[in-house]
Scaffold this active site. Structure first.
Site, PDB file in Angstrom:
ATOM      1  N   CYS A   2      18.117  65.291  33.220  1.00 25.43           N
ATOM      2  CA  CYS A   2      19.383  64.469  32.998  1.00 25.43           C
ATOM      3  C   CYS A   2      18.547  63.637  32.275  1.00 25.43           C
ATOM      4  O   CYS A   2      18.047  63.187  32.321  1.00 25.43           O
ATOM      5  CB  CYS A   2      19.883  63.553  34.365  1.00 25.43           C
ATOM      6  N   GLU A 104      24.870  66.612  29.143  1.00 29.20           N
ATOM      7  CA  GLU A 104      23.699  67.280  29.355  1.00 29.20           C
ATOM      8  C   GLU A 104      24.452  67.842  28.015  1.00 29.20           C
ATOM      9  O   GLU A 104      25.148  67.578  27.456  1.00 29.20           O
ATOM     10  CB  GLU A 104      24.028  68.852  30.142  1.00 29.20           C
TER      11      GLU A 104
END
Length: 222
Positions: A2, A104
């Site tokens: 992340c 992402e």
């Protein structure tokens, strides 16, 4: 991993979700990047909940230099109890990192397409986090954090093989309580979040630059 996320929810809503005594004053952020400060919830020494700002990129207490934190923005759930950089914080310094979405990047040939992921109803939520306090070189203490990641759920798997751990609100109190030392039970919380309430969609390349911090970063591509 992340590497970018958002936190643009209203303070009143955050106070309600995280059971805070008063609404925090937080500016909307649409492209939070590593080494920036992030809002996190933990237990204060008094036993009450406190919302604090932590440097994103955990600096272990034994680190020789602050720059080490840039390599510690994420911690794999599978190895928290083993890694020297994280095992102490896993036992005693856990926090909830406030978010309402994250990004992402999906590999498509020679390019990477960013996607925004969040709850369909837009609710704020919490990443599982660890925090640490570092004293180095006579400088003022730096409090920093890392986001715990796990394997991707069915929604995220086509985009990336990892995702941040999203903590269920019913588990908030247990996760941030430093008196809880049952590592097996704690590890049991670090699982992929069910895909049903979540959505994922492609966004523009604006998010690739931390200098861009506007709602356009998470706008769905037509």
């Amino acid at each position: 991993m992340c590497g970018r996320f958002t936190q643009a929810a209203d303070g009143e809503i955050i106070a309600r979700v995280f059971d805070l005594p008063e609404a925090p004053e937080l500016s909307p952020r649409y492209n939070i990047a590593p080494t920036q400060d992030v809002a996190a919830l933990r237990l204060a020494e008094s036993g009450g909940r406190e919302l604090v700002q932590l440097h994103w990129g955990l600096i272990p207490s034994w680190a020789k230099e602050r720059a080490m934190g840039a390599r510690m923005i994420n911690a794999r759930a599978e190895t928290l109890a083993e890694k020297p950089a994280f095992r102490s914080a896993f036992r005693a310094r856990r926090c909830l990192i406030v978010a309402d979405g994250f990004y992402e990047w999906q590999k498509l040939g020679t390019r990477k397409q960013p996607h925004f992921i969040g709850f369909r109803d837009g609710r704020p939520f919490a990443f599982a986090g660890l925090w640490e306090r570092w004293h180095g070189g006579g400088e003022e203490a730096v409090e920093s954090c890392t986001i715990v990641t796990t394997e991707a759920n069915e929604l995220l798997a086509p985009i990336h093989d990892r995702m941040p751990v999203i903590v269920d609100p019913d588990d908030f109190a247990f996760w941030i309580d430093p008196s809880q030392k049952e590592t097996d039970r704690l590890a049991g919380l670090l699982r992929p979040y069910p895909p049903g309430p979540l959505q994922a969609y492609p966004v523009s390349l604006l998010v690739n630059s931390p200098a861009n911090d506007t709602p356009a970063c998470r706008k769905r591509l037509a």
